[in-house]
Scaffold this motif. Structure first.
Motif, mmCIF file in Angstrom:
data_model
loop_
_atom_site.group_PDB
_atom_site.id
_atom_site.type_symbol
_atom_site.label_atom_id
_atom_site.label_comp_id
_atom_site.label_asym_id
_atom_site.label_seq_id
_atom_site.Cartn_x
_atom_site.Cartn_y
_atom_site.Cartn_z
ATOM 1 N N PRO A 51 27.443 65.125 38.371
ATOM 2 C CA PRO A 51 26.876 63.768 38.221
ATOM 3 C C PRO A 51 27.845 62.663 38.636
ATOM 4 O O PRO A 51 27.412 61.588 39.074
ATOM 5 C CB PRO A 51 26.569 63.673 36.715
ATOM 6 N N LEU A 52 29.147 62.916 38.546
ATOM 7 C CA LEU A 52 30.125 61.892 38.936
ATOM 8 C C LEU A 52 30.104 61.681 40.455
ATOM 9 O O LEU A 52 30.363 60.580 40.940
ATOM 10 C CB LEU A 52 31.515 62.283 38.445
ATOM 11 N N ALA A 53 29.752 62.737 41.188
ATOM 12 C CA ALA A 53 29.641 62.615 42.649
ATOM 13 C C ALA A 53 28.383 61.849 43.023
ATOM 14 O O ALA A 53 28.311 61.229 44.088
ATOM 15 C CB ALA A 53 29.612 64.001 43.278
ATOM 16 N N LEU A 54 27.378 61.893 42.146
ATOM 17 C CA LEU A 54 26.124 61.192 42.424
ATOM 18 C C LEU A 54 26.217 59.720 42.024
ATOM 19 O O LEU A 54 25.499 58.878 42.554
ATOM 20 C CB LEU A 54 24.966 61.849 41.648
ATOM 21 N N ALA A 55 27.059 59.422 41.065
ATOM 22 C CA ALA A 55 27.086 58.061 40.522
ATOM 23 C C ALA A 55 27.962 57.105 41.322
ATOM 24 O O ALA A 55 27.683 55.915 41.367
ATOM 25 C CB ALA A 55 27.574 58.094 39.073
ATOM 26 N N PHE A 56 29.009 57.629 41.933
ATOM 27 C CA PHE A 56 29.982 56.725 42.570
ATOM 28 C C PHE A 56 29.921 56.816 44.087
ATOM 29 O O PHE A 56 29.781 57.897 44.653
ATOM 30 C CB PHE A 56 31.395 57.030 42.050
ATOM 31 N N LYS A 57 30.039 55.629 44.715
ATOM 32 C CA LYS A 57 29.868 55.580 46.174
ATOM 33 C C LYS A 57 31.132 55.937 46.938
ATOM 34 O O LYS A 57 31.059 56.593 47.972
ATOM 35 C CB LYS A 57 29.425 54.169 46.578
ATOM 36 N N SER A 58 32.279 55.462 46.468
ATOM 37 C CA SER A 58 33.487 55.677 47.273
ATOM 38 C C SER A 58 34.160 56.987 46.870
ATOM 39 O O SER A 58 34.100 57.417 45.713
ATOM 40 C CB SER A 58 34.473 54.520 47.098
ATOM 41 N N ARG A 59 34.822 57.595 47.857
ATOM 42 C CA ARG A 59 35.539 58.841 47.618
ATOM 43 C C ARG A 59 36.620 58.634 46.552
ATOM 44 O O ARG A 59 36.839 59.476 45.698
ATOM 45 C CB ARG A 59 36.190 59.288 48.926
ATOM 46 N N ALA A 60 37.267 57.469 46.599
ATOM 47 C CA ALA A 60 38.343 57.179 45.636
ATOM 48 C C ALA A 60 37.796 57.163 44.212
ATOM 49 O O ALA A 60 38.417 57.713 43.290
ATOM 50 C CB ALA A 60 39.001 55.849 45.977
ATOM 51 N N ASP A 61 36.622 56.553 44.022
ATOM 52 C CA ASP A 61 36.034 56.513 42.668
ATOM 53 C C ASP A 61 35.575 57.901 42.222
ATOM 54 O O ASP A 61 35.701 58.256 41.045
ATOM 55 C CB ASP A 61 34.853 55.541 42.622
ATOM 56 N N VAL A 62 35.013 58.659 43.144
ATOM 57 C CA VAL A 62 34.573 60.015 42.788
ATOM 58 C C VAL A 62 35.780 60.814 42.280
ATOM 59 O O VAL A 62 35.722 61.474 41.244
ATOM 60 C CB VAL A 62 33.895 60.724 43.993
ATOM 61 N N CYS A 63 36.914 60.701 42.992
ATOM 62 C CA CYS A 63 38.127 61.428 42.568
ATOM 63 C C CYS A 63 38.626 60.914 41.231
ATOM 64 O O CYS A 63 38.917 61.698 40.322
ATOM 65 C CB CYS A 63 39.266 61.228 43.581
ATOM 66 N N ALA B 190 33.778 67.703 42.660
ATOM 67 C CA ALA B 190 33.013 66.455 42.817
ATOM 68 C C ALA B 190 33.066 65.982 44.278
ATOM 69 O O ALA B 190 32.058 65.525 44.821
ATOM 70 C CB ALA B 190 33.557 65.389 41.875
ATOM 71 N N LEU B 191 34.231 66.108 44.910
ATOM 72 C CA LEU B 191 34.353 65.709 46.317
ATOM 73 C C LEU B 191 33.478 66.551 47.221
ATOM 74 O O LEU B 191 32.863 66.035 48.171
ATOM 75 C CB LEU B 191 35.808 65.892 46.781
ATOM 76 N N ALA B 192 33.408 67.851 46.927
ATOM 77 C CA ALA B 192 32.576 68.741 47.749
ATOM 78 C C ALA B 192 31.100 68.333 47.629
ATOM 79 O O ALA B 192 30.375 68.292 48.631
ATOM 80 C CB ALA B 192 32.783 70.193 47.331
ATOM 81 N N VAL B 193 30.663 67.991 46.416
ATOM 82 C CA VAL B 193 29.269 67.541 46.234
ATOM 83 C C VAL B 193 29.066 66.201 46.952
ATOM 84 O O VAL B 193 28.075 65.997 47.665
ATOM 85 C CB VAL B 193 28.904 67.419 44.726
ATOM 86 N N HIS B 194 30.030 65.316 46.799
ATOM 87 C CA HIS B 194 29.960 63.971 47.409
ATOM 88 C C HIS B 194 29.832 64.079 48.942
ATOM 89 O O HIS B 194 28.951 63.461 49.552
ATOM 90 C CB HIS B 194 31.239 63.222 47.016
ATOM 91 N N LEU B 195 30.667 64.906 49.553
ATOM 92 C CA LEU B 195 30.616 65.063 51.018
ATOM 93 C C LEU B 195 29.305 65.736 51.440
ATOM 94 O O LEU B 195 28.706 65.366 52.452
ATOM 95 C CB LEU B 195 31.807 65.893 51.515
ATOM 96 N N SER B 196 28.869 66.712 50.655
ATOM 97 C CA SER B 196 27.628 67.415 50.976
ATOM 98 C C SER B 196 26.429 66.472 50.922
ATOM 99 O O SER B 196 25.535 66.533 51.772
ATOM 100 C CB SER B 196 27.457 68.587 50.004
ATOM 101 N N LEU B 197 26.418 65.562 49.938
ATOM 102 C CA LEU B 197 25.329 64.562 49.843
ATOM 103 C C LEU B 197 25.251 63.721 51.103
ATOM 104 O O LEU B 197 24.186 63.248 51.492
ATOM 105 C CB LEU B 197 25.588 63.603 48.664
ATOM 106 N N GLN B 198 26.418 63.521 51.736
ATOM 107 C CA GLN B 198 26.463 62.694 52.944
ATOM 108 C C GLN B 198 26.189 63.491 54.218
ATOM 109 O O GLN B 198 26.334 62.976 55.318
ATOM 110 C CB GLN B 198 27.837 62.026 53.044
ATOM 111 N N GLY B 199 25.844 64.761 54.068
ATOM 112 C CA GLY B 199 25.508 65.580 55.238
ATOM 113 C C GLY B 199 26.722 66.207 55.911
ATOM 114 O O GLY B 199 26.619 66.730 57.026
ATOM 115 N N ALA B 200 27.878 66.175 55.244
ATOM 116 C CA ALA B 200 29.118 66.637 55.893
ATOM 117 C C ALA B 200 29.149 68.140 56.173
ATOM 118 O O ALA B 200 29.948 68.589 56.995
ATOM 119 C CB ALA B 200 30.319 66.241 55.037
ATOM 120 N N LEU B 201 28.265 68.908 55.521
ATOM 121 C CA LEU B 201 28.271 70.359 55.783
ATOM 122 C C LEU B 201 27.673 70.711 57.142
ATOM 123 O O LEU B 201 27.740 71.866 57.570
ATOM 124 C CB LEU B 201 27.538 71.100 54.665
ATOM 125 N N ALA B 202 27.124 69.713 57.828
ATOM 126 C CA ALA B 202 26.635 69.960 59.197
ATOM 127 C C ALA B 202 27.813 70.330 60.093
ATOM 128 O O ALA B 202 27.637 70.994 61.113
ATOM 129 C CB ALA B 202 25.915 68.725 59.723
#
Ligand code: F2R
Ligand code: MG
Ligand code: MG
Length: 349
Positions: free
Chosen positions: A140-152, A176-188
């Motif tokens: 949920p912390l990866a879903l709530a925060f927009k910036s990578r710095a805040d997620v960390c 949390a970073l892995a979820v955050h990047l995945s939400l942004q489509g980074a696993l492509a």
């Protein structure tokens, strides 16, 4: 077509609950043949079984507390989150919590407690827990925060309420970073995905406490980075056995032995794999593969399920799986509310 952002949010939290509920069957098993995994999964399609038959464990119970706290306080509030962990444990202590963290949860229930981070700091003779309990609830912390710095930042603080060893809270930040990047489509772009994780962890592991903790535990100087480099090496190989994954990455209850493993499960299952049914989509492959590793299967599948769910979206998750697991509707509702929260203008950096 790539899933929309709301679908990814819903996929992340529902994927996390599914991994926990479905993976609970094999938690602690040493050898889990793929046939047994597939048998367990095909039983989920039996409509004569009751809805929500597979119960969630501490992984989901604590993830729900994190999401509820963020949504109620509309910010990270350590006292509120700590109070929710303690209350949840008191209401349902039989959800399979780690044997050490129980002491922290009992202390967090005290109304006289001044510093909510103190009980975690007293664990294991003052060394703190390196378990994966901070990471398993980090989505949920990866879903709530927009910036990578805040997620960390907030995933580390959220984990520190129970895990004061840097291996515990840095593992939560990695998840949390892995979820955050995945939400942004980074696993492509899988190689770029893993390289981004490595460079973030390099920064985190330069920290003095991280260096001291690694030394005290006889680990390499940059333990998460070195595991992620192993993930990268395994990704480059045409064929990798389950035994090699376990010996290179681990499948245990420590965050270091499970967070990089969960990330590998997602990356490995981006493509069809031998032994897994062709009709399976990527999320089904990821959860099945996580179970076949044995060890801490509920937690590895929960973390891999969150990362994969954020990539494939909610529509990739079979209805029969969703119906079989306790707490899916609530997770879906929390994900929708976190999406609305994420979209609020006042929440911009
Ligand atoms: N606890 C379990 N599974 C065990 C069996 C449950 C049983 N089947 C049942 O249903 O009742 N699963 C859950 O625990 C893991 C998360 O644990 P968490 O929150 O990190 O707990 P804790 O106690 O802090 O750490 C776990 C264990 O790791 C070892 N450990 C941690 N730090 C240590 C240190 N500094 N020194 C030595 N050992 C350390 C200890 O053995 C801890 O008990 C998830 O798998 C979740 O599903
Ligand atoms: Mg559990
Ligand atoms: Mg577990």
């Amino acid at each position: 077509a790539a899933p929309g952002v709301l679908s990814r949010f819903r996929g992340a939290l529902v994927g996390s609950v599914l991994g926990d509920c479905i993976g609970g069957e094999f938690e602690g098993a040493v050898d889990v043949p793929l046939d047994r995994v597939l048998q367990h999964l095909s039983a989920l399609e039996d409509e004569t079984r009751g809805d929500g038959i597979l119960q969630y464990s501490d992984d989901t119970a604590m993830m729900r507390c994190v999401a509820d706290s963020l949504l109620t306080r509309m910010a990270f509030d350590e006292r509120d989150m700590a109070r929710r962990f303690a209350k949840e444990y008191n209401l349902a202590p039989g959800r399979g919590y780690g044997s050490g963290v129980i002491q922290v949860l009992r202390k967090l229930a005290s109304p006289h407690l001044k510093d909510v981070f103190q009980p975690a700091q007293a664990q294991f003779g003052g060394r703190g827990s390196f378990g994966n309990g901070g990471a398993m609830r980090a989505a949920p912390l990866a879903l709530a925060f927009k910036s990578r710095a805040d997620v960390c930042k907030y995933s580390r603080f959220g984990a520190m309420l129970t895990h004061s060893c840097s291996l515990g809270y840095n593992g939560a930040a990695l998840q949390a970073l892995a979820v955050h990047l995945s939400l942004q489509g980074a696993l492509a772009l899988p190689k770029e995905f893993i390289n981004k994780l490595i460079s973030e962890m390099e920064e985190m592991e330069k920290d003095e406490k991280a260096q001291l903790d690694a030394k005290a535990l006889n680990l390499s100087e940059f333990p998460y980075c070195s595991r992620l480099h192993r993930v990268k090496e395994l990704m480059d190989r045409n064929s990798v056995s389950i035994e090699e994954v376990i010996s290179e990455l681990g499948n245990g209850i420590a965050a270091l032995q499970s967070v990089p493993t969960a990330i590998f499960c997602v990356l490995h299952c981006l493509e069809p794999r031998d032994g897994l049914p062709e009709r399976f989509g990527g999320l089904e492959r990821t959860i099945s593969y996580s179970l076949a590793l044995g060890g801490d299967t509920d937690t590895i599948a929960c973390m891999a399920g969150a990362i994969a769910g954020a990539h494939y979206g909610i529509d990739s998750i079979p209805q029969s799986w969703q119906k079989s697991c306790e707490g899916v509707e609530e997770a879906d509702d929390l994900a929708r509310r976190l999406y609305n929260f994420y979209c609020l203008p006042q929440f911009e950096e």
